[in-house]
Design an enzyme around this catalytic site. Sequence first.
Site, mmCIF file in Angstrom:
data_model
loop_
_atom_site.group_PDB
_atom_site.id
_atom_site.type_symbol
_atom_site.label_atom_id
_atom_site.label_comp_id
_atom_site.label_asym_id
_atom_site.label_seq_id
_atom_site.Cartn_x
_atom_site.Cartn_y
_atom_site.Cartn_z
ATOM 1 N N LYS A 22 0.845 -1.203 0.000
ATOM 2 C CA LYS A 22 0.000 0.000 0.000
ATOM 3 C C LYS A 22 0.873 1.243 0.000
ATOM 4 O O LYS A 22 2.049 1.208 0.419
ATOM 5 C CB LYS A 22 -0.944 0.024 1.210
ATOM 6 C CG LYS A 22 -0.270 0.049 2.595
ATOM 7 C CD LYS A 22 0.180 1.406 3.094
ATOM 8 C CE LYS A 22 0.859 1.324 4.470
ATOM 9 N NZ LYS A 22 1.625 2.517 4.838
ATOM 10 N N ASP A 149 -2.784 -1.465 10.401
ATOM 11 C CA ASP A 149 -2.957 -1.316 8.952
ATOM 12 C C ASP A 149 -3.734 -2.479 8.319
ATOM 13 O O ASP A 149 -4.073 -2.425 7.143
ATOM 14 C CB ASP A 149 -1.578 -1.261 8.251
ATOM 15 C CG ASP A 149 -0.982 0.139 8.293
ATOM 16 O OD1 ASP A 149 -1.708 1.093 8.636
ATOM 17 O OD2 ASP A 149 0.215 0.265 7.957
HETATM 18 O O1 C5P Z 1 -0.183 -1.431 14.997
HETATM 19 P P1 C5P Z 1 1.231 -1.483 14.522
HETATM 20 O O2 C5P Z 1 1.981 -2.663 15.036
HETATM 21 O O3 C5P Z 1 1.342 -1.292 13.055
HETATM 22 O O4 C5P Z 1 1.951 -0.187 15.163
HETATM 23 C C1 C5P Z 1 3.341 -0.060 15.389
HETATM 24 C C2 C5P Z 1 3.599 1.084 16.383
HETATM 25 O O5 C5P Z 1 3.222 2.333 15.786
HETATM 26 C C3 C5P Z 1 2.757 0.997 17.647
HETATM 27 O O6 C5P Z 1 3.433 0.264 18.639
HETATM 28 C C4 C5P Z 1 2.602 2.449 18.055
HETATM 29 O O7 C5P Z 1 3.748 2.894 18.742
HETATM 30 C C5 C5P Z 1 2.581 3.173 16.738
HETATM 31 N N1 C5P Z 1 1.206 3.459 16.254
HETATM 32 C C6 C5P Z 1 0.475 4.495 16.841
HETATM 33 N N2 C5P Z 1 -0.792 4.764 16.373
HETATM 34 C C7 C5P Z 1 -1.330 4.064 15.344
HETATM 35 C C8 C5P Z 1 -0.592 3.035 14.731
HETATM 36 C C9 C5P Z 1 0.680 2.739 15.217
HETATM 37 O O8 C5P Z 1 0.941 5.159 17.767
HETATM 38 N N3 C5P Z 1 -2.563 4.368 14.900
#
Ligand code: C5P
Length: 311
Positions: A22, A149
């Site tokens: 993406k 995501d």
């Molecule tokens: O959910 P994912 O593992 O992709 O997110 C990785 C890191 O990015 C999370 O641990 C967080 O610190 C940050 N994040 C965030 N807000 C979001 C998505 C991700 O703060 N909406």
Amino acid sequence: MTSQVGSPSEKLSAVTIHAPAKINLILRILDRRPDGYHNLWSIMHTVGLEDELLIKLAAPTGGIRLTCNAQTLAVDQSNLVYKAASAVLDRTQHSVGLDIELRKRIPMGAGLGGGSSDAAATIIGLNHLLQLGWSRDRMAEVGQSLGSDIPFFLFSPSAVVADRGEAVTPMTIEGRRWVLLVKPGFGVETKWAYQELAATRGAVRPLSAGHIELDQRKSISWPQLATAAENDFEPPVFGRHGLLREIKQTLQAQGAELALLSGSGSTVFGLFRDESTARHAQAQFARDKQLDVFFVSTCSGPLAVSFGSTV
Ligand code: C5P
């Protein structure tokens, strides 16, 4: 090439799913939530750089077995594909083993959502293979518990994504574009990017009136998107990695209709109306052996599932 060896109504023993990357055409990072995540607002689109997953039914005693062509990627319980398969099986009565082969092409730590797409593809694939009959919302709910995501990929090719990533509203973007994905030899860790953004920006800037207006729309044209495009991660990430700003400037100079950091990087992408301009830009970047350059186009449909295995 995919080969169709069964139909959804017959009992399946294997499915192959193509998991696209993406890009974020707009990415606004809003306030920090009580759960530590951030509310965001984004328009996302899948592009034709794809991983491939082959999922085969196996004896229940075998559990979940994952193999992958990328040596650096763990294939144990920490892998998002493993987690997704395990989350699906936990929610069903099926006692099956699974052999999953993941063929990676999407670079990692690149802001291209490869791991999330693989997880979404696993959920979609198992929905077919085990004939679960789950709706997209049900699949997205499972995906959401594993990564921010993931829900988007269940509503691809293009959507407005809000809240933590779980509020996904499909949006049509008329027509297609050529896309040049330019990735340097390093990745950017998402968690670091969020921290750096928080440390370097003053206050959270609310959504602009223009973006609020876009939020209500069902479709949008590429020129409209190009004028509304922005990514809040660019100032902090470009601040640390000047090379990424240079890549963006080169893409613009080469005639990109839009050039932007994808997600928290490290990929910078350029969108092109015509193929020859995009090919010319590709040739400029190809000279630099430090860069991985992918020439693709925007996807026109959802994640593709075929029944049986690829050969
Ligand atoms: O959910 P994912 O593992 O992709 O997110 C990785 C890191 O990015 C999370 O641990 C967080 O610190 C940050 N994040 C965030 N807000 C979001 C998505 C991700 O703060 N909406």
